[in-house]
Design a protein around this motif. Structure first.
Motif, PDB file in Angstrom:
ATOM      1  N   TRP A   1       5.599   8.447 -21.661  1.00  0.00           N
ATOM      2  CA  TRP A   1       4.429   8.086 -20.868  1.00  0.00           C
ATOM      3  C   TRP A   1       4.034   6.621 -21.108  1.00  0.00           C
ATOM      4  O   TRP A   1       3.812   5.861 -20.175  1.00  0.00           O
ATOM      5  CB  TRP A   1       3.286   9.021 -21.263  1.00  0.00           C
ATOM      6  CG  TRP A   1       2.116   9.073 -20.346  1.00  0.00           C
ATOM      7  CD1 TRP A   1       1.114   8.141 -20.247  1.00  0.00           C
ATOM      8  CD2 TRP A   1       1.785  10.098 -19.415  1.00  0.00           C
ATOM      9  NE1 TRP A   1       0.168   8.550 -19.333  1.00  0.00           N
ATOM     10  CE2 TRP A   1       0.564   9.751 -18.800  1.00  0.00           C
ATOM     11  CE3 TRP A   1       2.389  11.297 -19.056  1.00  0.00           C
ATOM     12  CZ2 TRP A   1      -0.055  10.546 -17.843  1.00  0.00           C
ATOM     13  CZ3 TRP A   1       1.767  12.085 -18.102  1.00  0.00           C
ATOM     14  CH2 TRP A   1       0.575  11.709 -17.509  1.00  0.00           C
ATOM     15  N   ILE A   2       3.968   6.233 -22.381  1.00  0.00           N
ATOM     16  CA  ILE A   2       3.580   4.860 -22.739  1.00  0.00           C
ATOM     17  C   ILE A   2       4.621   3.859 -22.244  1.00  0.00           C
ATOM     18  O   ILE A   2       4.285   2.777 -21.754  1.00  0.00           O
ATOM     19  CB  ILE A   2       3.393   4.740 -24.279  1.00  0.00           C
ATOM     20  CG1 ILE A   2       2.320   5.693 -24.774  1.00  0.00           C
ATOM     21  CG2 ILE A   2       3.111   3.301 -24.693  1.00  0.00           C
ATOM     22  CD1 ILE A   2       0.915   5.359 -24.420  1.00  0.00           C
TER      23      ILE A   2
ATOM     24  N   PRO B   1       4.954  13.958 -29.323  1.00  0.00           N
ATOM     25  CA  PRO B   1       5.360  12.570 -29.618  1.00  0.00           C
ATOM     26  C   PRO B   1       6.376  12.013 -28.617  1.00  0.00           C
ATOM     27  O   PRO B   1       6.228  10.889 -28.141  1.00  0.00           O
ATOM     28  CB  PRO B   1       5.952  12.662 -31.029  1.00  0.00           C
ATOM     29  CG  PRO B   1       5.256  13.834 -31.638  1.00  0.00           C
ATOM     30  CD  PRO B   1       5.088  14.818 -30.502  1.00  0.00           C
ATOM     31  N   GLU B   2       7.369  12.814 -28.261  1.00  0.00           N
ATOM     32  CA  GLU B   2       8.379  12.356 -27.303  1.00  0.00           C
ATOM     33  C   GLU B   2       7.771  12.181 -25.916  1.00  0.00           C
ATOM     34  O   GLU B   2       8.046  11.206 -25.220  1.00  0.00           O
ATOM     35  CB  GLU B   2       9.533  13.360 -27.239  1.00  0.00           C
ATOM     36  CG  GLU B   2      10.649  12.929 -26.307  1.00  0.00           C
ATOM     37  CD  GLU B   2      11.792  13.930 -26.277  1.00  0.00           C
ATOM     38  OE1 GLU B   2      12.468  13.978 -25.240  1.00  0.00           O
ATOM     39  OE2 GLU B   2      11.998  14.653 -27.275  1.00  0.00           O
TER      40      GLU B   2
ATOM     41  N   GLN C   1       4.710  11.138 -13.493  1.00  0.00           N
ATOM     42  CA  GLN C   1       5.945  11.879 -13.223  1.00  0.00           C
ATOM     43  C   GLN C   1       6.376  12.700 -14.423  1.00  0.00           C
ATOM     44  O   GLN C   1       6.111  12.336 -15.566  1.00  0.00           O
ATOM     45  CB  GLN C   1       7.080  10.916 -12.880  1.00  0.00           C
ATOM     46  CG  GLN C   1       6.874  10.141 -11.620  1.00  0.00           C
ATOM     47  CD  GLN C   1       8.026   9.206 -11.332  1.00  0.00           C
ATOM     48  OE1 GLN C   1       8.943   9.054 -12.136  1.00  0.00           O
ATOM     49  NE2 GLN C   1       7.995   8.576 -10.185  1.00  0.00           N
ATOM     50  N   MET C   2       7.081  13.780 -14.126  1.00  0.00           N
ATOM     51  CA  MET C   2       7.735  14.565 -15.168  1.00  0.00           C
ATOM     52  C   MET C   2       8.979  13.804 -15.609  1.00  0.00           C
ATOM     53  O   MET C   2       9.408  12.868 -14.930  1.00  0.00           O
ATOM     54  CB  MET C   2       8.119  15.938 -14.605  1.00  0.00           C
ATOM     55  CG  MET C   2       6.939  16.806 -14.263  1.00  0.00           C
ATOM     56  SD  MET C   2       7.523  18.433 -13.733  1.00  0.00           S
ATOM     57  CE  MET C   2       6.103  18.988 -12.831  1.00  0.00           C
TER      58      MET C   2
ATOM     59  N   ILE D   1       4.087   3.208 -18.645  1.00  0.00           N
ATOM     60  CA  ILE D   1       2.957   2.294 -18.450  1.00  0.00           C
ATOM     61  C   ILE D   1       3.417   0.856 -18.659  1.00  0.00           C
ATOM     62  O   ILE D   1       3.133  -0.026 -17.849  1.00  0.00           O
ATOM     63  CB  ILE D   1       1.795   2.644 -19.416  1.00  0.00           C
ATOM     64  CG1 ILE D   1       1.139   3.960 -18.990  1.00  0.00           C
ATOM     65  CG2 ILE D   1       0.772   1.507 -19.491  1.00  0.00           C
ATOM     66  CD1 ILE D   1       0.187   4.534 -20.011  1.00  0.00           C
ATOM     67  N   ARG D   2       4.148   0.619 -19.758  1.00  0.00           N
ATOM     68  CA  ARG D   2       4.651  -0.739 -20.043  1.00  0.00           C
ATOM     69  C   ARG D   2       5.542  -1.242 -18.909  1.00  0.00           C
ATOM     70  O   ARG D   2       5.369  -2.353 -18.404  1.00  0.00           O
ATOM     71  CB  ARG D   2       5.419  -0.766 -21.363  1.00  0.00           C
ATOM     72  CG  ARG D   2       5.952  -2.157 -21.712  1.00  0.00           C
ATOM     73  CD  ARG D   2       6.780  -2.162 -22.993  1.00  0.00           C
ATOM     74  NE  ARG D   2       7.752  -1.103 -23.093  1.00  0.00           N
ATOM     75  CZ  ARG D   2       8.929  -1.066 -22.451  1.00  0.00           C
ATOM     76  NH1 ARG D   2       9.277  -2.058 -21.653  1.00  0.00           N
ATOM     77  NH2 ARG D   2       9.752  -0.058 -22.620  1.00  0.00           N
ATOM     78  N   GLU D   3       6.493  -0.409 -18.489  1.00  0.00           N
ATOM     79  CA  GLU D   3       7.418  -0.818 -17.420  1.00  0.00           C
ATOM     80  C   GLU D   3       6.676  -1.104 -16.121  1.00  0.00           C
ATOM     81  O   GLU D   3       6.961  -2.089 -15.442  1.00  0.00           O
ATOM     82  CB  GLU D   3       8.470   0.269 -17.212  1.00  0.00           C
ATOM     83  CG  GLU D   3       9.451   0.381 -18.367  1.00  0.00           C
ATOM     84  CD  GLU D   3      10.330   1.634 -18.299  1.00  0.00           C
ATOM     85  OE1 GLU D   3      10.341   2.315 -17.251  1.00  0.00           O
ATOM     86  OE2 GLU D   3      10.983   1.921 -19.318  1.00  0.00           O
ATOM     87  N   ARG D   4       5.725  -0.253 -15.785  1.00  0.00           N
ATOM     88  CA  ARG D   4       4.944  -0.439 -14.551  1.00  0.00           C
ATOM     89  C   ARG D   4       4.154  -1.747 -14.614  1.00  0.00           C
ATOM     90  O   ARG D   4       4.147  -2.526 -13.667  1.00  0.00           O
ATOM     91  CB  ARG D   4       4.010   0.746 -14.371  1.00  0.00           C
ATOM     92  CG  ARG D   4       3.140   0.689 -13.148  1.00  0.00           C
ATOM     93  CD  ARG D   4       2.228   1.914 -13.032  1.00  0.00           C
ATOM     94  NE  ARG D   4       2.915   3.166 -13.246  1.00  0.00           N
ATOM     95  CZ  ARG D   4       3.666   3.785 -12.339  1.00  0.00           C
ATOM     96  NH1 ARG D   4       3.829   3.232 -11.154  1.00  0.00           N
ATOM     97  NH2 ARG D   4       4.260   4.931 -12.612  1.00  0.00           N
TER      98      ARG D   4
END
Length: 153
Positions: free
Chosen positions: A139-140, A133-134, A42-43, A143-146
């Motif tokens: 994005w990372i 960086p932002e 997602q954006m 991934i963690r939340e998912r």
């Protein structure tokens, strides 16, 4: 015919490294990476990026805009589920640039340690370099939340 030579552009390079702990088993964390690189990408505003990933060596990572339109972001260079994924290609840069993204995962019981690296070089525009960086942080974190949500069931 007109010919133009531009010699004032400079080649730039950068490296972004991020490390994060994920409260989920390594298999779930790896699956979350593939989800985030694919249809679930997602954006920042929550709109779909329409991304697809072919999770095998040489597989494409691309933005599918339909009607045979889109953007090739890269190819899978290395995939060793559930510990390593590397992608190389232009990423979101539509100019001469080479990018290499690496997701390296290490199991620690029911948790996973993710080391992420993005290396790039080319005629990189300042807005891409400064915004990366932002963008990768967001994005990372997704991934963690998912992965953590999947681990909780």
């Amino acid at each position: 015919m007109t010919t133009e030579i531009i010699d004032h552009e400079e080649v730039h390079a950068f490296t972004i490294r991020k490390e994060i702990e994920i409260a989920a088993p390594i298999e779930i964390a790896f699956e979350a990476i593939l989800d985030e690189l694919g249809a679930d990408a997602q954006m920042p505003d929550g709109k779909s990026l329409s991304m697809k990933i072919e999770p095998w060596p040489g597989g494409r990572w691309f933005r599918d805009l339909g009607n045979n339109a889109g953007h090739l972001w890269g190819h899978v260079q290395v995939i060793k589920p559930p510990t390593l994924l590397e992608i190389t290609g232009p990423m979101p840069m539509s100019y001469p640039a080479v990018n290499h993204v690496q997701y390296r995962l290490k199991a620690n019981g029911n948790e996973t340690f993710l080391t992420f690296a993005h290396r790039a070089m080319g005629l990189i525009q300042p807005e891409h370099r400064d915004g990366m960086p932002e963008g990768w942080t967001q994005w990372i974190n997704q991934i963690r939340e998912r992965a953590e949500q999947k681990a909780r069931g």
